[in-house]
Design a protein around this motif. Sequence first.
Motif, PDB file in Angstrom:
ATOM      1  N   ILE A 142       0.901  -0.964   0.020  1.00  0.00           N
ATOM      2  CA  ILE A 142       0.084  -0.056  -0.076  1.00  0.00           C
ATOM      3  C   ILE A 142       0.718   0.923  -0.102  1.00  0.00           C
ATOM      4  CG2 ILE A 142      -2.210  -0.985   1.056  1.00  0.00           C
ATOM      5  CD1 ILE A 142      -1.228   0.652   3.603  1.00  0.00           C
ATOM      6  N   VAL A 143       0.650   2.299  -0.623  1.00  0.00           N
ATOM      7  CA  VAL A 143       0.402   3.562  -0.306  1.00  0.00           C
ATOM      8  C   VAL A 143      -0.396   4.865   0.650  1.00  0.00           C
ATOM      9  CG1 VAL A 143       1.720   5.727  -2.328  1.00  0.00           C
ATOM     10  CG2 VAL A 143       1.901   3.268  -3.149  1.00  0.00           C
ATOM     11  N   LEU A 144       0.517   4.844   0.979  1.00  0.00           N
ATOM     12  CA  LEU A 144      -0.533   6.134   1.582  1.00  0.00           C
ATOM     13  C   LEU A 144       0.210   7.302   1.304  1.00  0.00           C
ATOM     14  CD1 LEU A 144       0.108   5.541   5.814  1.00  0.00           C
ATOM     15  CD2 LEU A 144      -1.635   4.041   3.795  1.00  0.00           C
ATOM     16  N   PRO A 145      -0.320   8.877   0.826  1.00  0.00           N
ATOM     17  CA  PRO A 145      -0.365   9.279  -0.064  1.00  0.00           C
ATOM     18  C   PRO A 145       0.513  10.530   1.073  1.00  0.00           C
ATOM     19  CG  PRO A 145      -2.308   9.413   0.196  1.00  0.00           C
ATOM     20  CD  PRO A 145      -1.977   8.043   0.486  1.00  0.00           C
ATOM     21  N   GLU A 146       1.267  11.486   0.424  1.00  0.00           N
ATOM     22  CA  GLU A 146       1.825  12.580   1.660  1.00  0.00           C
ATOM     23  C   GLU A 146       0.868  13.059   2.102  1.00  0.00           C
ATOM     24  OE1 GLU A 146       3.396  15.131  -1.186  1.00  0.00           O
ATOM     25  OE2 GLU A 146       4.033  17.107   0.066  1.00  0.00           O
ATOM     26  N   GLY A 147       0.458  13.292   3.486  1.00  0.00           N
ATOM     27  CA  GLY A 147       0.028  14.715   3.762  1.00  0.00           C
ATOM     28  C   GLY A 147      -1.420  13.621   4.624  1.00  0.00           C
ATOM     29  N   SER A 184       2.070  19.431   3.363  1.00  0.00           N
ATOM     30  CA  SER A 184       2.109  18.684   2.212  1.00  0.00           C
ATOM     31  C   SER A 184       0.521  18.374   2.822  1.00  0.00           C
ATOM     32  CB  SER A 184       3.276  17.451   3.411  1.00  0.00           C
ATOM     33  OG  SER A 184       4.647  17.588   2.194  1.00  0.00           O
ATOM     34  N   ARG A 185       0.129  18.978   3.986  1.00  0.00           N
ATOM     35  CA  ARG A 185      -1.517  19.104   4.329  1.00  0.00           C
ATOM     36  C   ARG A 185      -2.130  19.489   3.349  1.00  0.00           C
ATOM     37  NH1 ARG A 185      -4.672  15.019   6.090  1.00  0.00           N
ATOM     38  NH2 ARG A 185      -6.948  16.522   6.823  1.00  0.00           N
ATOM     39  N   ALA A 186      -1.190  20.794   3.138  1.00  0.00           N
ATOM     40  CA  ALA A 186      -1.881  21.563   1.602  1.00  0.00           C
ATOM     41  C   ALA A 186      -2.507  21.134   0.197  1.00  0.00           C
ATOM     42  CB  ALA A 186      -1.216  23.147   1.399  1.00  0.00           C
ATOM     43  N   ARG A 187      -1.236  20.071  -0.018  1.00  0.00           N
ATOM     44  CA  ARG A 187      -1.284  19.560  -0.889  1.00  0.00           C
ATOM     45  C   ARG A 187      -2.234  18.342  -1.386  1.00  0.00           C
ATOM     46  NH1 ARG A 187       4.675  21.103  -2.008  1.00  0.00           N
ATOM     47  NH2 ARG A 187       4.842  19.671  -0.727  1.00  0.00           N
ATOM     48  N   TYR A 188      -2.030  17.427   0.259  1.00  0.00           N
ATOM     49  CA  TYR A 188      -3.295  16.218   0.587  1.00  0.00           C
ATOM     50  C   TYR A 188      -4.192  16.558  -0.358  1.00  0.00           C
ATOM     51  CZ  TYR A 188      -5.772  12.717   2.022  1.00  0.00           C
ATOM     52  OH  TYR A 188      -6.465  11.748   2.229  1.00  0.00           O
ATOM     53  N   GLN A 189      -4.853  17.932   0.581  1.00  0.00           N
ATOM     54  CA  GLN A 189      -5.777  18.236   0.467  1.00  0.00           C
ATOM     55  C   GLN A 189      -6.918  18.652  -0.929  1.00  0.00           C
ATOM     56  OE1 GLN A 189      -6.020  20.417   4.546  1.00  0.00           O
ATOM     57  NE2 GLN A 189      -7.759  19.173   5.248  1.00  0.00           N
ATOM     58  N   SER A 190      -6.118  19.442  -1.530  1.00  0.00           N
ATOM     59  CA  SER A 190      -6.219  19.548  -2.903  1.00  0.00           C
ATOM     60  C   SER A 190      -6.209  18.733  -4.263  1.00  0.00           C
ATOM     61  CB  SER A 190      -5.473  21.221  -2.984  1.00  0.00           C
ATOM     62  OG  SER A 190      -3.711  20.290  -2.929  1.00  0.00           O
ATOM     63  N   PRO A 193      -9.408  15.678  -2.624  1.00  0.00           N
ATOM     64  CA  PRO A 193     -10.451  17.079  -1.583  1.00  0.00           C
ATOM     65  C   PRO A 193     -11.790  16.637  -1.426  1.00  0.00           C
ATOM     66  CG  PRO A 193     -10.399  16.907  -4.559  1.00  0.00           C
ATOM     67  CD  PRO A 193      -9.611  16.444  -3.677  1.00  0.00           C
ATOM     68  N   ALA A 194     -12.314  16.790  -0.036  1.00  0.00           N
ATOM     69  CA  ALA A 194     -13.504  15.949   0.353  1.00  0.00           C
ATOM     70  C   ALA A 194     -14.504  15.951  -0.666  1.00  0.00           C
ATOM     71  CB  ALA A 194     -13.657  16.683   1.506  1.00  0.00           C
ATOM     72  N   PRO A 195     -16.128  15.021  -0.592  1.00  0.00           N
ATOM     73  CA  PRO A 195     -16.780  14.713  -1.672  1.00  0.00           C
ATOM     74  C   PRO A 195     -17.420  16.219  -1.174  1.00  0.00           C
ATOM     75  CG  PRO A 195     -16.393  13.031  -0.767  1.00  0.00           C
ATOM     76  CD  PRO A 195     -15.596  13.707  -0.077  1.00  0.00           C
ATOM     77  N   GLN A 196     -18.360  16.870  -2.044  1.00  0.00           N
ATOM     78  CA  GLN A 196     -19.518  17.981  -1.512  1.00  0.00           C
ATOM     79  C   GLN A 196     -20.326  16.716  -1.003  1.00  0.00           C
ATOM     80  OE1 GLN A 196     -20.402  20.444  -0.267  1.00  0.00           O
ATOM     81  NE2 GLN A 196     -18.582  21.734  -1.870  1.00  0.00           N
ATOM     82  N   LEU A 197     -20.983  18.217   0.157  1.00  0.00           N
ATOM     83  CA  LEU A 197     -21.790  16.948   0.879  1.00  0.00           C
ATOM     84  C   LEU A 197     -22.732  17.359   1.186  1.00  0.00           C
ATOM     85  CD1 LEU A 197     -19.930  15.387   4.210  1.00  0.00           C
ATOM     86  CD2 LEU A 197     -20.509  14.282   2.445  1.00  0.00           C
ATOM     87  N   VAL A 198     -23.123  18.467   0.485  1.00  0.00           N
ATOM     88  CA  VAL A 198     -24.383  19.437   0.473  1.00  0.00           C
ATOM     89  C   VAL A 198     -25.536  18.443  -0.598  1.00  0.00           C
ATOM     90  CG1 VAL A 198     -25.493  21.718  -0.816  1.00  0.00           C
ATOM     91  CG2 VAL A 198     -23.202  21.385   0.914  1.00  0.00           C
ATOM     92  N   GLY A 199     -26.544  18.787  -0.275  1.00  0.00           N
ATOM     93  CA  GLY A 199     -27.144  17.803  -0.959  1.00  0.00           C
ATOM     94  C   GLY A 199     -27.453  16.959  -1.030  1.00  0.00           C
TER      95      GLY A 199
END
Length: 201
Positions: A142-147, A184-190, A193-199
């Motif tokens: 397994i590979v866990l991504p940066e961040g 690295s956290r910012a890179r991970y989040q971009s 990205p968390a899926p849009q939960l609205v709706g």
Amino acid sequence: MDTTTAEITELAQPDPLETSHLDAWYMDDSTEDQRLPHRLKPNEPVSLEHLKKLGVVYWKVNGEEDPKLQAIRDARGYSYKDVITVSPDKLPNYEMKIKSFFEEHIHSDEEIRFVLDGSGYFDVRDFDERWIRIDCRKGDMIVLPEGIYHRFTLDTNNYIKAMRLFVGEPVWTPINRPADEHESRARYQSSFPAPQLVGAH
Ligand SMILES: CSCCC(=O)C(=O)O
Ligand SMILES: [Fe+2]
């Protein structure tokens, strides 16, 4: 027989979701022994498809001689490798190491592990912060991504032997949570990205 570039590219693709088996589940909140499975009752499995959205990549590799291993190394530039054995009698500073593996942290690079023997749990945070426990056994790579926020623990067998891979000179340094301001956290989040939960309901 030489492996062609096209074959390397093909072999290094993450395993097709429908043929891969990796057991993963959402964890309970119990403070009991970290080595226990900590499954919810009833169990809430997490699919490989979901793990992929979090940036976790997975292959089944049939031993060190499996051409898939070399293909993955070539395709992803994993030039460095070593082998770590985590068990009370094989790992120097065992108690300290085990404690630091289980501190929630990120890295400034991918964490790549190929399990050669034994087993253990990699825990990763879901988009909504829930812990997902990934059961890694012999043949799992397994590979866990940066961040990504994660941690590792042995299970009750108290033994894992794993190949560690890296692009270039390895940096094993964990950056313990909170690491929200780390690049690295910012890179991970971009990248993931968390899926849009609205709706969604
Ligand atoms: C399965 S490898 C042992 C754990 C480890 O190397 C890590 O958490 O960084
Ligand atoms: Fe780590």
